[in-house]
Design a protein around this motif. Structure first.
Motif, PDB file in Angstrom:
ATOM      1  N   GLU A 193       0.723  -1.119   0.039  1.00 56.33           N
ATOM      2  CA  GLU A 193       0.039   0.010  -0.111  1.00 56.33           C
ATOM      3  C   GLU A 193       0.853   1.215  -0.016  1.00 56.33           C
ATOM      4  O   GLU A 193       0.675   2.108  -0.709  1.00 56.33           O
ATOM      5  CB  GLU A 193      -0.999   0.021   1.274  1.00 56.33           C
ATOM      6  N   LYS A 194       1.902   1.199   0.816  1.00 52.53           N
ATOM      7  CA  LYS A 194       2.680   2.507   0.865  1.00 52.53           C
ATOM      8  C   LYS A 194       3.389   2.677  -0.453  1.00 52.53           C
ATOM      9  O   LYS A 194       3.516   3.713  -0.922  1.00 52.53           O
ATOM     10  CB  LYS A 194       4.087   2.160   1.840  1.00 52.53           C
ATOM     11  N   GLY A 195       3.871   1.612  -1.221  1.00 55.06           N
ATOM     12  CA  GLY A 195       4.609   1.671  -2.499  1.00 55.06           C
ATOM     13  C   GLY A 195       3.574   2.069  -3.546  1.00 55.06           C
ATOM     14  O   GLY A 195       3.845   3.007  -4.403  1.00 55.06           O
ATOM     15  N   LEU A 196       2.214   1.638  -3.547  1.00 57.09           N
ATOM     16  CA  LEU A 196       1.499   2.051  -4.572  1.00 57.09           C
ATOM     17  C   LEU A 196       1.070   3.357  -4.397  1.00 57.09           C
ATOM     18  O   LEU A 196       1.094   4.054  -5.403  1.00 57.09           O
ATOM     19  CB  LEU A 196       0.181   0.944  -4.154  1.00 57.09           C
ATOM     20  N   LYS A 197       0.792   3.961  -3.038  1.00 60.75           N
ATOM     21  CA  LYS A 197       0.659   5.578  -2.996  1.00 60.75           C
ATOM     22  C   LYS A 197       1.653   6.530  -3.481  1.00 60.75           C
ATOM     23  O   LYS A 197       1.214   7.335  -4.095  1.00 60.75           O
ATOM     24  CB  LYS A 197       0.172   5.659  -1.459  1.00 60.75           C
ATOM     25  N   GLU A 198       2.868   5.841  -3.253  1.00 59.83           N
ATOM     26  CA  GLU A 198       4.058   6.640  -3.758  1.00 59.83           C
ATOM     27  C   GLU A 198       3.860   6.757  -5.125  1.00 59.83           C
ATOM     28  O   GLU A 198       4.096   7.699  -5.907  1.00 59.83           O
ATOM     29  CB  GLU A 198       5.225   6.348  -3.089  1.00 59.83           C
ATOM     30  N   GLY A 199       3.658   5.417  -5.890  1.00 58.22           N
ATOM     31  CA  GLY A 199       3.805   5.248  -7.288  1.00 58.22           C
ATOM     32  C   GLY A 199       2.570   6.254  -8.118  1.00 58.22           C
ATOM     33  O   GLY A 199       2.763   6.781  -9.115  1.00 58.22           O
ATOM     34  N   LEU A 200       1.436   6.387  -7.173  1.00 59.99           N
ATOM     35  CA  LEU A 200       0.493   6.906  -7.928  1.00 59.99           C
ATOM     36  C   LEU A 200       0.356   8.485  -7.674  1.00 59.99           C
ATOM     37  O   LEU A 200      -0.015   9.235  -8.538  1.00 59.99           O
ATOM     38  CB  LEU A 200      -0.922   6.646  -7.139  1.00 59.99           C
ATOM     39  N   LYS A 201       1.425   8.890  -7.078  1.00 60.39           N
ATOM     40  CA  LYS A 201       1.798  10.451  -7.019  1.00 60.39           C
ATOM     41  C   LYS A 201       2.579  10.870  -8.396  1.00 60.39           C
ATOM     42  O   LYS A 201       2.791  11.970  -8.554  1.00 60.39           O
ATOM     43  CB  LYS A 201       2.681  10.904  -5.771  1.00 60.39           C
ATOM     44  N   LYS A 202       2.968  10.023  -9.090  1.00 66.21           N
ATOM     45  CA  LYS A 202       3.867  10.403 -10.387  1.00 66.21           C
ATOM     46  C   LYS A 202       3.184  11.594 -11.077  1.00 66.21           C
ATOM     47  O   LYS A 202       3.797  12.338 -11.574  1.00 66.21           O
ATOM     48  CB  LYS A 202       4.059   9.373 -11.262  1.00 66.21           C
ATOM     49  N   ASN A 203       1.924  11.296 -11.143  1.00 65.84           N
ATOM     50  CA  ASN A 203       1.139  12.577 -12.106  1.00 65.84           C
ATOM     51  C   ASN A 203       0.232  13.261 -11.140  1.00 65.84           C
ATOM     52  O   ASN A 203      -1.004  12.683 -11.076  1.00 65.84           O
ATOM     53  CB  ASN A 203       0.278  11.774 -13.216  1.00 65.84           C
ATOM     54  N   PRO A 204       0.751  14.357 -10.483  1.00 65.60           N
ATOM     55  CA  PRO A 204      -0.197  14.615  -9.502  1.00 65.60           C
ATOM     56  C   PRO A 204      -1.403  15.300  -9.927  1.00 65.60           C
ATOM     57  O   PRO A 204      -2.314  15.828  -8.995  1.00 65.60           O
ATOM     58  CB  PRO A 204       0.873  15.683  -8.918  1.00 65.60           C
ATOM     59  N   GLY A 205      -1.750  15.637 -11.278  1.00 61.60           N
ATOM     60  CA  GLY A 205      -2.783  16.190 -11.611  1.00 61.60           C
ATOM     61  C   GLY A 205      -3.861  15.557 -11.499  1.00 61.60           C
ATOM     62  O   GLY A 205      -5.074  15.902 -11.808  1.00 61.60           O
ATOM     63  N   ILE A 206      -3.786  14.088 -11.578  1.00 61.99           N
ATOM     64  CA  ILE A 206      -4.858  13.223 -11.434  1.00 61.99           C
ATOM     65  C   ILE A 206      -5.314  12.989  -9.875  1.00 61.99           C
ATOM     66  O   ILE A 206      -4.376  12.513  -9.082  1.00 61.99           O
ATOM     67  CB  ILE A 206      -4.332  11.719 -12.034  1.00 61.99           C
ATOM     68  N   ASN A 207      -6.618  13.187  -9.575  1.00 63.60           N
ATOM     69  CA  ASN A 207      -7.084  12.625  -8.493  1.00 63.60           C
ATOM     70  C   ASN A 207      -7.386  11.298  -8.160  1.00 63.60           C
ATOM     71  O   ASN A 207      -7.999  10.680  -9.089  1.00 63.60           O
ATOM     72  CB  ASN A 207      -8.517  13.449  -8.181  1.00 63.60           C
ATOM     73  N   VAL A 208      -6.641  10.752  -7.216  1.00 63.16           N
ATOM     74  CA  VAL A 208      -7.041   8.920  -7.050  1.00 63.16           C
ATOM     75  C   VAL A 208      -7.785   8.990  -5.694  1.00 63.16           C
ATOM     76  O   VAL A 208      -7.266   9.390  -4.623  1.00 63.16           O
ATOM     77  CB  VAL A 208      -5.343   8.463  -6.970  1.00 63.16           C
ATOM     78  N   ASP A 209      -8.577   7.917  -5.779  1.00 64.13           N
ATOM     79  CA  ASP A 209      -9.332   7.421  -4.875  1.00 64.13           C
ATOM     80  C   ASP A 209      -9.093   6.123  -4.618  1.00 64.13           C
ATOM     81  O   ASP A 209      -9.266   5.194  -5.593  1.00 64.13           O
ATOM     82  CB  ASP A 209     -11.029   7.633  -4.983  1.00 64.13           C
ATOM     83  N   ILE A 210      -8.636   5.926  -3.483  1.00 59.99           N
ATOM     84  CA  ILE A 210      -8.113   4.277  -3.040  1.00 59.99           C
ATOM     85  C   ILE A 210      -9.201   3.543  -2.338  1.00 59.99           C
ATOM     86  O   ILE A 210      -9.502   4.105  -1.150  1.00 59.99           O
ATOM     87  CB  ILE A 210      -6.804   4.486  -2.568  1.00 59.99           C
ATOM     88  N   VAL A 211      -9.731   2.342  -2.662  1.00 62.89           N
ATOM     89  CA  VAL A 211     -10.631   1.634  -2.028  1.00 62.89           C
ATOM     90  C   VAL A 211     -10.084   0.517  -1.574  1.00 62.89           C
ATOM     91  O   VAL A 211      -9.709  -0.373  -2.554  1.00 62.89           O
ATOM     92  CB  VAL A 211     -11.962   1.371  -2.743  1.00 62.89           C
ATOM     93  N   LYS A 212      -9.974   0.106  -0.165  1.00 59.12           N
ATOM     94  CA  LYS A 212      -9.159  -1.081   0.383  1.00 59.12           C
ATOM     95  C   LYS A 212     -10.411  -2.171   0.633  1.00 59.12           C
ATOM     96  O   LYS A 212     -11.239  -2.044   1.153  1.00 59.12           O
ATOM     97  CB  LYS A 212      -8.320  -0.793   1.442  1.00 59.12           C
ATOM     98  N   GLU A 213      -9.774  -3.442   0.303  1.00 58.54           N
ATOM     99  CA  GLU A 213     -10.730  -4.659   0.744  1.00 58.54           C
ATOM    100  C   GLU A 213      -9.484  -5.581   1.372  1.00 58.54           C
ATOM    101  O   GLU A 213      -8.709  -6.226   0.575  1.00 58.54           O
ATOM    102  CB  GLU A 213     -11.410  -5.554  -0.430  1.00 58.54           C
TER     103      GLU A 213
END
Length: 357
Positions: free
Chosen positions: A23-43
């Motif tokens: 999860e930590k790595g995923l969140k860091e990688g998703l920051k590559k393009n800061p103009g995109i709003n990301v919603d994470i839903v965990k199961e």
């Protein structure tokens, strides 16, 4: 896409904090393009069984309406879920260590696999071991670690190195609930077959039990030990010096330690999702992931043809192995025609991802 909703499947492990790291790595990688709003839903999916994973996917589809699914899922489980993703025209990027060989006959264009493909590492250690140590190789394992593709590929690597090789095995029985395996049952078979080298697939506390008993019985003077990167990750100090041979988790990223594999996988996946969303109009996300060509899939299954073999010096009472690179060595190619030969009609093994116990 200006925004994307990502469903994340997180199993549990008593060996390493794999889901937290992922999860930590995923969140860091998703920051590559800061103009995109990301919603994470965990199961959370427990040990990652088919039912738990399928139920979680249904929630992500039907209630949360996510755009893409990722997480830690075994190749075995995703094969049974592949058709549902194709029917919904939604993609899943699964991450795992590669305990199971992907069955490309059961996958489709919506399934992407981000993995170090440990089944390839087993093949390489079998092939290299015969050339380096001798034709008598033995697979030694607990019942848990034996429930993956490691034995099959170790045997194949040995036979591809020298058809006259002598392969043998010894596997502990299922331990009582809450207890570790009885390591002592393995050693009469080592005495019987007298291997030149062994391929030991233990993890967690059972590694320490096995290696210390190996030392107690003097086997460090008789045969060589090979093993996957997780034979010594996590690591507990031993009572005497010992040397093992293994592989780097990621040959193209030599500084990534085995303990940080799931952070690295998560980071890679996050970057891929971010880049795909950046290029997508919202209707072609699958095609954008495919075009990036960063994940194994039926459209992209070629591979580098070498892995890095390392020597691990385990010095008595020291808390870290001392690694040194030995060589680059060939591995099994992940192309369609080669991989189709690896799956028979009957295929047994654990469904959960490797280390999810």
């Amino acid at each position: 896409m200006e925004s994307i909703s990502v469903g994340v499947l997180l199993p549990s492990s008593t060996i390493l904090p794999i889901s937290k790291d992922f999860e930590k790595g995923l969140k860091e990688g998703l920051k590559k393009n800061p103009g995109i709003n990301v919603d994470i839903v965990k199961e959370f999916i427990g040990q990652g069984s088919l039912k738990q994973t399928e139920d979680a996917c249904n929630k992500l589809f039907n209630y949360h309406d996510v755009d893409i699914v990722t997480g830690i899922v075994s190749n075995r489980v995703v094969e049974d879920l592949a058709e549902s993703f194709k029917n919904r025209k939604q993609s899943i990027i699964i991450n795992n260590l590669g305990g199971h060989i992907p069955n490309i006959k059961k996958l489709n264009e919506y399934i992407f696999i981000n993995s170090m493909h440990l089944w390839q590492h087993a093949y390489t250690l079998g092939k290299w071991g015969v050339q380096e140590f001798g034709k008598k190789g033995m697979f030694v394992s607990s019942i848990y670690d034996a429930g993956y593709s490691f034995s099959q590929m170790f045997h194949m690597g040995m036979m591809d190195s020298a058809p006259q090789s002598e392969w043998s095995f010894s596997v502990t029985p299922m331990p009582a609930a809450g207890e570790l395996s009885d390591i002592n049952v393995l050693f009469p078979f080592l005495e019987k077959y007298e291997p030149d080298f062994i391929f030991a697939t233990f993890c967690g506390g059972e590694t320490t039990l096995f290696l210390n008993e190996f030392i107690n019985r003097g086997w460090q003077h008789k045969t060589k030990i090979t093993g996957l990167p997780f034979l010594t990750a996590p690591y507990q100090p031993l009572k005497e010096d010992l040397t093992t041979y293994s592989t780097l988790p990621f040959s193209n990223e030599p500084d990534v330690l085995a303990e940080k594999s799931f952070y690295h996988l998560g980071y890679q996946t996050g970057i891929t999702i971010s880049d795909a969303a950046q290029s997508s109009d919202g209707t072609d996300l699958q095609k954008q992931v495919e075009n990036l060509n960063t994940m194994f899939s039926i459209a992209n299954n070629s591979s580098g043809d070498q892995l890095t073999i390392v020597r691990q010096d385990l010095l008595a009472n020291e808390d870290k192995p001392k690694p040194s690179i030995v060589t680059q060595f060939e591995t099994f190619d992940k192309k369609n025609d080669a991989m189709q030969t690896l799956h028979g009609d009957i295929n047994f093994g654990w469904a959960n991802p490797y280390l999810c116990i």
